[in-house]
Design a protein around this motif. Structure first.
Motif, PDB file in Angstrom:
ATOM      1  N   PRO A  19      66.654  42.078  34.045  1.00 13.41           N
ATOM      2  CA  PRO A  19      67.181  40.780  33.613  1.00 13.41           C
ATOM      3  C   PRO A  19      66.193  40.095  32.670  1.00 13.41           C
ATOM      4  CG  PRO A  19      67.373  41.029  35.990  1.00 13.41           C
ATOM      5  CD  PRO A  19      66.525  42.164  35.494  1.00 13.41           C
ATOM      6  N   PRO A  20      66.687  39.439  31.624  1.00 14.12           N
ATOM      7  CA  PRO A  20      65.781  38.860  30.631  1.00 14.12           C
ATOM      8  C   PRO A  20      64.824  37.813  31.184  1.00 14.12           C
ATOM      9  CG  PRO A  20      68.046  38.196  30.215  1.00 14.12           C
ATOM     10  CD  PRO A  20      68.085  39.216  31.290  1.00 14.12           C
ATOM     11  N   TYR A  21      65.211  37.116  32.228  1.00 12.71           N
ATOM     12  CA  TYR A  21      64.337  36.074  32.760  1.00 12.71           C
ATOM     13  C   TYR A  21      63.122  36.630  33.498  1.00 12.71           C
ATOM     14  CZ  TYR A  21      66.965  36.901  37.075  1.00 12.71           C
ATOM     15  OH  TYR A  21      67.550  37.486  38.157  1.00 12.71           O
ATOM     16  N   VAL A  22      63.103  37.943  33.794  1.00  6.81           N
ATOM     17  CA  VAL A  22      61.918  38.554  34.400  1.00  6.81           C
ATOM     18  C   VAL A  22      61.236  39.544  33.454  1.00  6.81           C
ATOM     19  CG1 VAL A  22      62.696  38.259  36.782  1.00  6.81           C
ATOM     20  CG2 VAL A  22      63.200  40.388  35.572  1.00  6.81           C
ATOM     21  N   ALA A  23      61.774  39.716  32.250  1.00  5.15           N
ATOM     22  CA  ALA A  23      61.222  40.688  31.306  1.00  5.15           C
ATOM     23  C   ALA A  23      59.752  40.415  31.008  1.00  5.15           C
ATOM     24  CB  ALA A  23      62.041  40.704  30.016  1.00  5.15           C
ATOM     25  N   GLY A  24      59.383  39.160  30.830  1.00  9.03           N
ATOM     26  CA  GLY A  24      57.989  38.819  30.542  1.00  9.03           C
ATOM     27  C   GLY A  24      57.066  39.188  31.681  1.00  9.03           C
ATOM     28  N   ASP A  25      57.498  38.919  32.901  1.00 12.91           N
ATOM     29  CA  ASP A  25      56.675  39.267  34.068  1.00 12.91           C
ATOM     30  C   ASP A  25      56.529  40.780  34.210  1.00 12.91           C
ATOM     31  OD1 ASP A  25      56.302  36.612  34.715  1.00 12.91           O
ATOM     32  OD2 ASP A  25      57.991  36.559  36.116  1.00 12.91           O
ATOM     33  N   VAL A  26      57.627  41.508  33.995  1.00 10.99           N
ATOM     34  CA  VAL A  26      57.581  42.970  34.070  1.00 10.99           C
ATOM     35  C   VAL A  26      56.666  43.507  32.970  1.00 10.99           C
ATOM     36  CG1 VAL A  26      58.954  45.085  33.830  1.00 10.99           C
ATOM     37  CG2 VAL A  26      59.845  43.172  35.161  1.00 10.99           C
ATOM     38  N   LEU A  27      56.790  42.956  31.766  1.00 12.64           N
ATOM     39  CA  LEU A  27      55.951  43.387  30.650  1.00 12.64           C
ATOM     40  C   LEU A  27      54.472  43.170  30.957  1.00 12.64           C
ATOM     41  CD1 LEU A  27      55.639  44.378  27.720  1.00 12.64           C
ATOM     42  CD2 LEU A  27      55.872  41.993  27.006  1.00 12.64           C
ATOM     43  N   ARG A  28      54.115  41.999  31.445  1.00 12.92           N
ATOM     44  CA  ARG A  28      52.714  41.714  31.755  1.00 12.92           C
ATOM     45  C   ARG A  28      52.174  42.663  32.831  1.00 12.92           C
ATOM     46  NH1 ARG A  28      54.585  36.906  30.151  1.00 12.92           N
ATOM     47  NH2 ARG A  28      55.415  36.253  32.154  1.00 12.92           N
ATOM     48  N   ALA A  29      52.987  42.946  33.854  1.00 12.94           N
ATOM     49  CA  ALA A  29      52.542  43.863  34.916  1.00 12.94           C
ATOM     50  C   ALA A  29      52.342  45.278  34.360  1.00 12.94           C
ATOM     51  CB  ALA A  29      53.551  43.881  36.060  1.00 12.94           C
ATOM     52  N   LEU A  30      53.275  45.740  33.536  1.00 16.52           N
ATOM     53  CA  LEU A  30      53.141  47.071  32.945  1.00 16.52           C
ATOM     54  C   LEU A  30      51.925  47.158  32.026  1.00 16.52           C
ATOM     55  CD1 LEU A  30      56.835  47.948  32.046  1.00 16.52           C
ATOM     56  CD2 LEU A  30      55.376  49.121  33.694  1.00 16.52           C
ATOM     57  N   VAL A  31      51.736  46.140  31.201  1.00 22.00           N
ATOM     58  CA  VAL A  31      50.601  46.143  30.272  1.00 22.00           C
ATOM     59  C   VAL A  31      49.288  46.150  31.035  1.00 22.00           C
ATOM     60  CG1 VAL A  31      49.375  44.738  28.555  1.00 22.00           C
ATOM     61  CG2 VAL A  31      51.828  45.146  28.321  1.00 22.00           C
ATOM     62  N   ARG A  32      49.199  45.340  32.073  1.00 20.45           N
ATOM     63  CA  ARG A  32      47.972  45.284  32.873  1.00 20.45           C
ATOM     64  C   ARG A  32      47.668  46.658  33.480  1.00 20.45           C
ATOM     65  NH1 ARG A  32      49.290  41.145  35.907  1.00 20.45           N
ATOM     66  NH2 ARG A  32      50.359  42.456  37.392  1.00 20.45           N
ATOM     67  N   ASP A  33      48.679  47.301  34.052  1.00 14.10           N
ATOM     68  CA  ASP A  33      48.469  48.599  34.680  1.00 14.10           C
ATOM     69  C   ASP A  33      48.216  49.714  33.654  1.00 14.10           C
ATOM     70  OD1 ASP A  33      48.734  47.372  37.112  1.00 14.10           O
ATOM     71  OD2 ASP A  33      50.790  48.016  37.433  1.00 14.10           O
ATOM     72  N   LEU A  34      48.943  49.687  32.543  1.00 15.50           N
ATOM     73  CA  LEU A  34      48.722  50.695  31.507  1.00 15.50           C
ATOM     74  C   LEU A  34      47.337  50.557  30.884  1.00 15.50           C
ATOM     75  CD1 LEU A  34      52.183  50.720  29.705  1.00 15.50           C
ATOM     76  CD2 LEU A  34      51.145  52.603  30.979  1.00 15.50           C
ATOM     77  N   THR A  35      46.906  49.329  30.685  1.00 12.06           N
ATOM     78  CA  THR A  35      45.568  49.100  30.131  1.00 12.06           C
ATOM     79  C   THR A  35      44.504  49.662  31.058  1.00 12.06           C
ATOM     80  OG1 THR A  35      46.330  47.124  28.969  1.00 12.06           O
ATOM     81  CG2 THR A  35      43.958  47.332  29.308  1.00 12.06           C
ATOM     82  N   ALA A  36      44.663  49.428  32.345  1.00 11.23           N
ATOM     83  CA  ALA A  36      43.707  49.961  33.320  1.00 11.23           C
ATOM     84  C   ALA A  36      43.714  51.490  33.298  1.00 11.23           C
ATOM     85  CB  ALA A  36      44.033  49.447  34.719  1.00 11.23           C
ATOM     86  N   ARG A  37      44.886  52.088  33.200  1.00 11.29           N
ATOM     87  CA  ARG A  37      44.971  53.552  33.176  1.00 11.29           C
ATOM     88  C   ARG A  37      44.330  54.125  31.914  1.00 11.29           C
ATOM     89  NH1 ARG A  37      50.258  56.232  31.764  1.00 11.29           N
ATOM     90  NH2 ARG A  37      49.164  56.576  29.839  1.00 11.29           N
ATOM     91  N   VAL A  38      44.606  53.509  30.776  1.00  8.56           N
ATOM     92  CA  VAL A  38      44.039  53.983  29.521  1.00  8.56           C
ATOM     93  C   VAL A  38      42.519  53.860  29.543  1.00  8.56           C
ATOM     94  CG1 VAL A  38      43.877  53.477  27.044  1.00  8.56           C
ATOM     95  CG2 VAL A  38      46.110  53.621  28.147  1.00  8.56           C
ATOM     96  N   ARG A  39      42.022  52.754  30.100  1.00  4.47           N
ATOM     97  CA  ARG A  39      40.570  52.583  30.199  1.00  4.47           C
ATOM     98  C   ARG A  39      39.952  53.604  31.146  1.00  4.47           C
ATOM     99  NH1 ARG A  39      40.056  46.040  30.677  1.00  4.47           N
ATOM    100  NH2 ARG A  39      40.371  45.610  28.469  1.00  4.47           N
ATOM    101  N   ALA A  40      40.650  53.927  32.233  1.00  7.05           N
ATOM    102  CA  ALA A  40      40.102  54.829  33.244  1.00  7.05           C
ATOM    103  C   ALA A  40      40.086  56.282  32.783  1.00  7.05           C
ATOM    104  CB  ALA A  40      40.895  54.708  34.543  1.00  7.05           C
ATOM    105  N   ASP A  41      41.185  56.728  32.171  1.00 10.31           N
ATOM    106  CA  ASP A  41      41.244  58.156  31.839  1.00 10.31           C
ATOM    107  C   ASP A  41      41.482  58.442  30.364  1.00 10.31           C
ATOM    108  OD1 ASP A  41      43.965  57.722  31.411  1.00 10.31           O
ATOM    109  OD2 ASP A  41      44.612  58.765  33.206  1.00 10.31           O
TER     110      ASP A  41
END
Length: 142
Positions: A19-41
């Motif tokens: 749903p569009p009203y949660v898209a920003g929250d989902v995006l921020r969570a994905l970016v935070r986790d992807l950034t951590a993964r990219v930094r780690a490996d």
């Protein structure tokens, strides 16, 4: 959320409707986790994931514009700062661009990407300027 709600957000082919009203929250969570993964490996973000991040970014922007133009209360934002309309954080910008947060900070430092400090260690990057830069116009003024 109950089982009926989950079924409502799941299509027959297994894809999920965000749903569009949660898209920003989902995006921020994905970016935070992807950034951590990219930094780690040192992993790379696949083109499919980049398309998903861009779609979530677009949906979040659309929802923000609709909320800004209406008197309806805006859903509470969770996630990483900044959450100022029209700005993104360095990690989110890096994920959208498919580069490292260090590169985004270098672009900011060189004056090629407009940003403002919104905290001791947090940059707020103008969304329109980021889109202009990402799409190769070379002009970061929206």
């Amino acid at each position: 959320m109950n089982h009926a709600d989950a079924e409502h957000l799941t299509r027959a082919d297994g894809s999920v409707i965000v749903p569009p009203y949660v898209a920003g929250d989902v995006l921020r969570a994905l970016v935070r986790d992807l950034t951590a993964r990219v930094r780690a490996d040192g992993g790379e973000i696949t083109p499919g994931v980049r398309r998903l991040l861009y779609a979530l970014h677009t949906a979040a922007q659309t929802t923000e514009l609709e909320c800004d133009n209406s008197t309806a209360p805006r859903p509470a934002a969770t996630g990483t700062a900044p959450h100022t309309p029209g700005t993104v954080a360095v990690a989110e910008a890096a994920a959208l661009m498919g580069c490292s947060p260090r590169h985004v900070r270098a672009l900011i430092g060189a004056g090629r990407l407009p940003a403002q400090r919104v905290g001791a260690r947090v940059w707020g990057i103008d969304r329109a300027a980021l889109d202009h830069y990402r799409h190769g116009t070379g002009d970061t003024t929206p």
